[in-house]
Design a protein around this motif. Sequence first.
Motif, PDB file in Angstrom:
ATOM      1  N   PRO A  92      44.957  34.030  40.180  1.00  0.00           N
ATOM      2  CA  PRO A  92      43.781  33.842  41.105  1.00  0.00           C
ATOM      3  C   PRO A  92      43.668  34.548  42.249  1.00  0.00           C
ATOM      4  O   PRO A  92      42.096  35.674  42.504  1.00  0.00           O
ATOM      5  CB  PRO A  92      44.340  32.711  41.965  1.00  0.00           C
ATOM      6  CG  PRO A  92      45.597  32.496  40.180  1.00  0.00           C
ATOM      7  CD  PRO A  92      46.080  33.587  39.789  1.00  0.00           C
TER       8      PRO A  92
ATOM      9  N   LEU B 253      42.048  30.245  33.124  1.00  0.00           N
ATOM     10  CA  LEU B 253      42.259  29.927  34.694  1.00  0.00           C
ATOM     11  C   LEU B 253      42.676  30.315  36.089  1.00  0.00           C
ATOM     12  O   LEU B 253      42.815  29.992  36.836  1.00  0.00           O
ATOM     13  CB  LEU B 253      44.003  29.360  34.135  1.00  0.00           C
ATOM     14  CG  LEU B 253      43.731  29.063  32.755  1.00  0.00           C
ATOM     15  CD1 LEU B 253      45.443  28.597  32.320  1.00  0.00           C
ATOM     16  CD2 LEU B 253      43.330  27.467  33.109  1.00  0.00           C
ATOM     17  N   PRO B 254      43.518  31.899  36.192  1.00  0.00           N
ATOM     18  CA  PRO B 254      43.120  32.315  37.634  1.00  0.00           C
ATOM     19  C   PRO B 254      41.885  31.939  37.864  1.00  0.00           C
ATOM     20  O   PRO B 254      41.637  32.132  38.988  1.00  0.00           O
ATOM     21  CB  PRO B 254      44.304  33.907  36.758  1.00  0.00           C
ATOM     22  CG  PRO B 254      43.852  33.797  36.031  1.00  0.00           C
ATOM     23  CD  PRO B 254      43.640  32.708  35.519  1.00  0.00           C
TER      24      PRO B 254
ATOM     25  N   GLU C 266      41.006  28.738  39.311  1.00  0.00           N
ATOM     26  CA  GLU C 266      41.478  28.251  40.972  1.00  0.00           C
ATOM     27  C   GLU C 266      41.319  29.225  41.470  1.00  0.00           C
ATOM     28  O   GLU C 266      41.758  29.064  42.914  1.00  0.00           O
ATOM     29  CB  GLU C 266      43.933  28.848  40.082  1.00  0.00           C
ATOM     30  CG  GLU C 266      44.204  28.773  41.249  1.00  0.00           C
ATOM     31  CD  GLU C 266      45.628  28.568  41.281  1.00  0.00           C
ATOM     32  OE1 GLU C 266      46.338  28.736  42.169  1.00  0.00           O
ATOM     33  OE2 GLU C 266      46.276  28.263  40.011  1.00  0.00           O
TER      34      GLU C 266
ATOM     35  N   ALA D 106      38.195  20.505  34.148  1.00  0.00           N
ATOM     36  CA  ALA D 106      37.892  21.277  34.797  1.00  0.00           C
ATOM     37  C   ALA D 106      35.732  21.667  34.984  1.00  0.00           C
ATOM     38  O   ALA D 106      35.611  21.671  34.506  1.00  0.00           O
ATOM     39  CB  ALA D 106      37.975  22.729  34.905  1.00  0.00           C
TER      40      ALA D 106
END
Length: 233
Positions: A155, A184-185, A188, A213
Amino acid sequence: MKQNLLTIGFDADDTLWHNERFFKLTQDRFADLLKDHAEREHLEERLVEAERRNIRHYGFGVKGFVLSMIETALEVTENRVPGEVIGALMEAGRDMLAHPVELLPHARDAVEAVAGSHRLVLITKGDLMHQESKLARSGMGELFDAVEIVSDKQPVTYARIFGAMPGGAAAAMMVGNSMKSDVLPALEAGSWGVHVPHDLAWALEHAEAPEGANRFREVPHLGNLPGLVAEIG
């Protein structure tokens, strides 16, 4: 009307061009070279374990992969691996580094379609010299406003890169084949995350999709990306 999306980040390996299939072919050769010492399944397990241990030492890419194969060969043969096997593994690594870049379907068209309206940044991890060489040989280098070759994708990586772009992370999208490293990162960090599945995936890149999400999207191939970009704005 205010534009919601200003920056698009693209992963390189197995998003824009083929990569994992060359690792798989070399791994098949590795298994053949050591078939008298270990079953294929056991050898693959040992190799993944070695790669997992060695990422923090060697990083991502062909060179670390070759070193992990050599380490695994030493382990399964109790340090009796023939020199010609080591030589063959090193030659396989050189072949991988020199292999022509083969673009994935729709890759160039998709990047060209969004290049005029958005700031584009290539964000890839791996060996610096090899990734620079692949980008140059791909013929796509001129389409990107910036190139970031990083040691890992976390992230904080996306927060730093997109934070330096107009609108920051909130106005950025990351496009890639790896749920773990590309999607995903980035989510985030506050960006959009777009998954483009590839039929081959490295075991260490597996992660579950972030169901629910708001900024997560998935497209079957890059040919659908321009439409998604237009939809988001």
